[in-house]
Design a protein around this motif. Structure first.
Motif, PDB file in Angstrom:
ATOM      1  N   HIS A 128       2.783  -1.281 -13.698  1.00  0.00           N
ATOM      2  CA  HIS A 128       2.995  -2.358 -12.738  1.00  0.00           C
ATOM      3  C   HIS A 128       3.189  -1.762 -11.357  1.00  0.00           C
ATOM      4  N   ARG A 129       2.883  -2.542 -10.344  1.00  0.00           N
ATOM      5  CA  ARG A 129       3.042  -2.063  -8.967  1.00  0.00           C
ATOM      6  C   ARG A 129       3.093  -3.258  -8.027  1.00  0.00           C
ATOM      7  N   SER A 130       3.616  -3.010  -6.834  1.00  0.00           N
ATOM      8  CA  SER A 130       3.720  -4.126  -5.886  1.00  0.00           C
ATOM      9  C   SER A 130       2.569  -4.105  -4.902  1.00  0.00           C
ATOM     10  N   VAL A 131       2.207  -5.291  -4.437  1.00  0.00           N
ATOM     11  CA  VAL A 131       1.205  -5.442  -3.384  1.00  0.00           C
ATOM     12  C   VAL A 131       1.759  -6.487  -2.404  1.00  0.00           C
ATOM     13  N   ALA A 132       1.211  -6.478  -1.208  1.00  0.00           N
ATOM     14  CA  ALA A 132       1.670  -7.465  -0.220  1.00  0.00           C
ATOM     15  C   ALA A 132       0.655  -8.596  -0.124  1.00  0.00           C
ATOM     16  N   VAL A 133       1.131  -9.813  -0.176  1.00  0.00           N
ATOM     17  CA  VAL A 133       0.274 -10.984   0.031  1.00  0.00           C
ATOM     18  C   VAL A 133       0.875 -11.760   1.192  1.00  0.00           C
ATOM     19  N   ASN A 134       0.142 -11.780   2.289  1.00  0.00           N
ATOM     20  CA  ASN A 134       0.652 -12.438   3.504  1.00  0.00           C
ATOM     21  C   ASN A 134       2.062 -11.956   3.854  1.00  0.00           C
ATOM     22  N   GLY A 135       2.261 -10.664   3.741  1.00  0.00           N
ATOM     23  CA  GLY A 135       3.562 -10.094   4.129  1.00  0.00           C
ATOM     24  C   GLY A 135       4.639 -10.245   3.070  1.00  0.00           C
ATOM     25  N   VAL A 136       4.324 -10.854   1.933  1.00  0.00           N
ATOM     26  CA  VAL A 136       5.330 -11.016   0.869  1.00  0.00           C
ATOM     27  C   VAL A 136       5.003 -10.040  -0.262  1.00  0.00           C
ATOM     28  N   GLN A 137       6.005  -9.335  -0.749  1.00  0.00           N
ATOM     29  CA  GLN A 137       5.780  -8.380  -1.835  1.00  0.00           C
ATOM     30  C   GLN A 137       5.702  -9.111  -3.175  1.00  0.00           C
ATOM     31  N   VAL A 138       4.629  -8.809  -3.894  1.00  0.00           N
ATOM     32  CA  VAL A 138       4.405  -9.407  -5.214  1.00  0.00           C
ATOM     33  C   VAL A 138       4.198  -8.249  -6.194  1.00  0.00           C
ATOM     34  N   VAL A 139       4.700  -8.393  -7.432  1.00  0.00           N
ATOM     35  CA  VAL A 139       4.495  -7.332  -8.417  1.00  0.00           C
ATOM     36  C   VAL A 139       3.405  -7.755  -9.392  1.00  0.00           C
ATOM     37  N   LEU A 140       2.443  -6.866  -9.576  1.00  0.00           N
ATOM     38  CA  LEU A 140       1.373  -7.085 -10.562  1.00  0.00           C
ATOM     39  C   LEU A 140       1.719  -6.296 -11.812  1.00  0.00           C
ATOM     40  N   PHE A 141       1.542  -6.924 -12.971  1.00  0.00           N
ATOM     41  CA  PHE A 141       1.853  -6.279 -14.246  1.00  0.00           C
ATOM     42  C   PHE A 141       0.603  -6.262 -15.116  1.00  0.00           C
ATOM     43  N   ASN A 142       0.426  -5.183 -15.856  1.00  0.00           N
ATOM     44  CA  ASN A 142      -0.651  -5.128 -16.845  1.00  0.00           C
ATOM     45  C   ASN A 142      -0.046  -4.707 -18.190  1.00  0.00           C
ATOM     46  N   TYR A 143       0.417  -5.698 -18.935  1.00  0.00           N
ATOM     47  CA  TYR A 143       1.058  -5.428 -20.233  1.00  0.00           C
ATOM     48  C   TYR A 143       0.547  -6.420 -21.269  1.00  0.00           C
ATOM     49  N   GLY A 144       0.452  -5.958 -22.502  1.00  0.00           N
ATOM     50  CA  GLY A 144       0.067  -6.839 -23.607  1.00  0.00           C
ATOM     51  C   GLY A 144      -1.312  -7.431 -23.430  1.00  0.00           C
ATOM     52  N   GLY A 145      -2.182  -6.739 -22.687  1.00  0.00           N
ATOM     53  CA  GLY A 145      -3.563  -7.184 -22.545  1.00  0.00           C
ATOM     54  C   GLY A 145      -3.779  -8.240 -21.470  1.00  0.00           C
ATOM     55  N   SER A 146      -2.757  -8.551 -20.670  1.00  0.00           N
ATOM     56  CA  SER A 146      -3.037  -9.502 -19.578  1.00  0.00           C
ATOM     57  C   SER A 146      -2.379  -9.042 -18.275  1.00  0.00           C
ATOM     58  N   ILE A 147      -2.992  -9.489 -17.193  1.00  0.00           N
ATOM     59  CA  ILE A 147      -2.483  -9.138 -15.863  1.00  0.00           C
ATOM     60  C   ILE A 147      -1.784 -10.361 -15.290  1.00  0.00           C
ATOM     61  N   THR A 148      -0.554 -10.154 -14.861  1.00  0.00           N
ATOM     62  CA  THR A 148       0.268 -11.267 -14.366  1.00  0.00           C
ATOM     63  C   THR A 148       0.937 -10.836 -13.065  1.00  0.00           C
ATOM     64  N   ALA A 149       1.506 -11.800 -12.357  1.00  0.00           N
ATOM     65  CA  ALA A 149       2.122 -11.468 -11.057  1.00  0.00           C
ATOM     66  C   ALA A 149       3.313 -12.368 -10.786  1.00  0.00           C
ATOM     67  N   ILE A 150       4.422 -11.738 -10.376  1.00  0.00           N
ATOM     68  CA  ILE A 150       5.598 -12.523  -9.963  1.00  0.00           C
ATOM     69  C   ILE A 150       6.162 -11.907  -8.677  1.00  0.00           C
ATOM     70  N   GLY A 151       7.035 -12.625  -7.991  1.00  0.00           N
ATOM     71  CA  GLY A 151       7.644 -12.125  -6.761  1.00  0.00           C
ATOM     72  C   GLY A 151       8.429 -10.846  -7.010  1.00  0.00           C
ATOM     73  N   ASN A 152       8.487  -9.990  -5.982  1.00  0.00           N
ATOM     74  CA  ASN A 152       9.139  -8.689  -6.142  1.00  0.00           C
ATOM     75  C   ASN A 152      10.651  -8.755  -5.928  1.00  0.00           C
TER      76      ASN A 152
ATOM     77  N   ASP B 157      -6.963   0.336 -10.565  1.00  0.00           N
ATOM     78  CA  ASP B 157      -5.705   0.732  -9.906  1.00  0.00           C
ATOM     79  C   ASP B 157      -4.481   0.234 -10.662  1.00  0.00           C
ATOM     80  N   LEU B 158      -4.711  -0.551 -11.721  1.00  0.00           N
ATOM     81  CA  LEU B 158      -3.569  -1.077 -12.493  1.00  0.00           C
ATOM     82  C   LEU B 158      -3.836  -0.847 -13.974  1.00  0.00           C
ATOM     83  N   PRO B 159      -3.699   0.393 -14.433  1.00  0.00           N
ATOM     84  CA  PRO B 159      -3.996   0.681 -15.835  1.00  0.00           C
ATOM     85  C   PRO B 159      -3.050  -0.069 -16.777  1.00  0.00           C
ATOM     86  N   PRO B 160      -3.436  -0.171 -18.053  1.00  0.00           N
ATOM     87  CA  PRO B 160      -2.538  -0.820 -19.020  1.00  0.00           C
ATOM     88  C   PRO B 160      -1.156  -0.168 -19.017  1.00  0.00           C
ATOM     89  N   ASP B 161      -0.134  -0.992 -19.285  1.00  0.00           N
ATOM     90  CA  ASP B 161       1.266  -0.556 -19.323  1.00  0.00           C
ATOM     91  C   ASP B 161       1.739   0.001 -17.984  1.00  0.00           C
TER      92      ASP B 161
END
Ligand code: FES
Length: 377
Positions: free
Chosen positions: A18-42, A12-16
């Motif tokens: 990003h998309r947001s998901v909810a974690v305990n009601g908080v929006q977090v953005v998942l990124f898939n760039y440069g060969g790694s998956i990372t996450a920061i607040g939205n 659901d998160l192909p290379p290049d």
């Protein structure tokens, strides 16, 4: 309870992307760039803009997402601001297990909005009004486009200067803003993205306090008791510089829409409208409509107009006729007299609580539960 929670399938998160998901009601953005998956607040640390809708580019020392509202940037791996800035976005840990993406339930790095000691717009943020119960501050705004390198006689500005002279003789403090002398950016339409993206003070002034509109905000919102605005008639409308300024005043009106906050209270506006041909009443209507939405009030007979009519194409005679017009001399003085009278009335009985019969964000269809249901059924 596990420290990690499954949020997406790896597919659901192909290379290049990003998309947001909810974690305990908080929006977090998942990124898939440069060969790694990372996450920061939205939510952007500036005004809460959605980073999930921002663009990701390789720049500085890594991959950065740019907030779509006003351009703040964050490293998608460390959550840090670009080199030289100290702001820190929330960071979440990511694990991949069985083709699933798991996120730490709690952030591994907390958000920190760096303290910006240099706050050149603090007086605007805190609405430090310069008016007093006895002040009589009259601000002239000349909106003619006449270029200083090709100076020509402007009837609208000449009438405004006469008006300000008369105001001074009647004890007013006066200032004259010539919009053509200011370097200011066009409104960049933040409101069109999201109502909260249009901020007070204007985000353009926040980004560049030297933008010419910063001084206009100060004088019009904080300093003036009375605004006298002059405009030539251009193809039946007020000048283009007027509209350029008006669009940048969206942030004043928007405080009413969003926060029930009226920045302009007990202030008077009156207008001087001149043109070789006619359309005075239409221009007056446009100006009055906009200024009433800001919160200004109008004295009796709130505009002075000058034109010689539809067939008066002999423009070389216009200036001469204007310059010796007894009507102009009298009417601009009377316009000022009426504006001063109203300002004094308002000072005597200031409006503590003003009702606002304008649309507010709480009236918007998506904010009304029953209206949303109607739309979706
Ligand atoms: S830059 Fe993100 S909300 Fe302003």
């Amino acid at each position: 309870m596990s420290d990690f929670i499954e949020v997406l399938g790896l597919n659901d998160l192909p290379p290049d992307s990003h998309r947001s998901v909810a974690v305990n009601g908080v929006q977090v953005v998942l990124f898939n760039y440069g060969g790694s998956i990372t996450a920061i607040g939205n939510a952007c640390l500036h005004k809460g803009g959605p980073l999930a809708k921002g663009q990701v580019e390789k720049k500085y020392d890594g991959y950065y997402v740019t907030c779509p509202w006003h351009g703040w940037e964050y490293n998608i791996k460390t959550g840090g601001a670009p080199p030289g800035y100290k702001d820190q976005q929330t960071v979440y840990a990511v694990k991949i297990e069985n083709q699933k993406i798991l996120l730490s339930v709690k952030p591994v790095t907390k958000a920190n909005k760096a303290k910006h000691d240099d706050r050149p717009l603090l007086d605007l943020e805190q609405l430090r009004y310069q008016t007093t119960p006895t002040s009589l501050n009259i601000l002239g705004i000349s909106t003619t486009n006449l270029n200083e390198t090709l100076p020509r006689y402007s009837t609208s500005e000449e009438a405004l200067i006469k008006a300000l002279d008369h105001a001074e003789k009647n004890g007013a403090s006066t200032k004259l803003i010539k919009l053509r002398d200011l370097l200011y950016r066009h409104c960049e339409g933040y409101y069109s993205q999201h109502e909260n993206a249009c901020t007070w003070p204007c985000s353009i002034s926040e980004m560049n306090p030297d933008d010419g509109m910063t001084g206009v905000y100060r004088d019009l919102v904080l300093w003036a008791d009375v605004v006298l605005l002059s405009t030539p008639i251009r193809w039946g409308n007020a000048s283009s510089l007027y509209y350029k300024m008006a669009e940048r005043l969206n942030c004043v009106q928007n405080q009413i829409t969003l926060k029930d906050k009226v920045l302009i209270k007990d202030k008077v506006a009156a207008f001087i409208i001149t043109g070789g041909q006619d359309n005075i009443q239409q221009v007056a209507g446009q100006l009055q409509t906009f200024f009433t939405e800001l919160g200004f009030v109008f004295p009796p007979f709130s505009f002075v107009g000058w034109s010689r009519g539809w067939i008066s194409e002999d423009m070389e005679r216009n200036v001469a006729a204007f310059a010796k017009s007894r009507f102009v001399d009298r009417s601009v003085k009377e316009l000022v007299d009426n504006a001063i009278w109203l300002s004094r009335q308002l000072k005597a009985t200031p409006c503590e609580q003003v009702a606002i019969p304008l649309p507010k964000i709480s009236d918007a269809p998506s904010k009304l539960k029953e209206a949303t249901e109607d739309f979706t059924s």
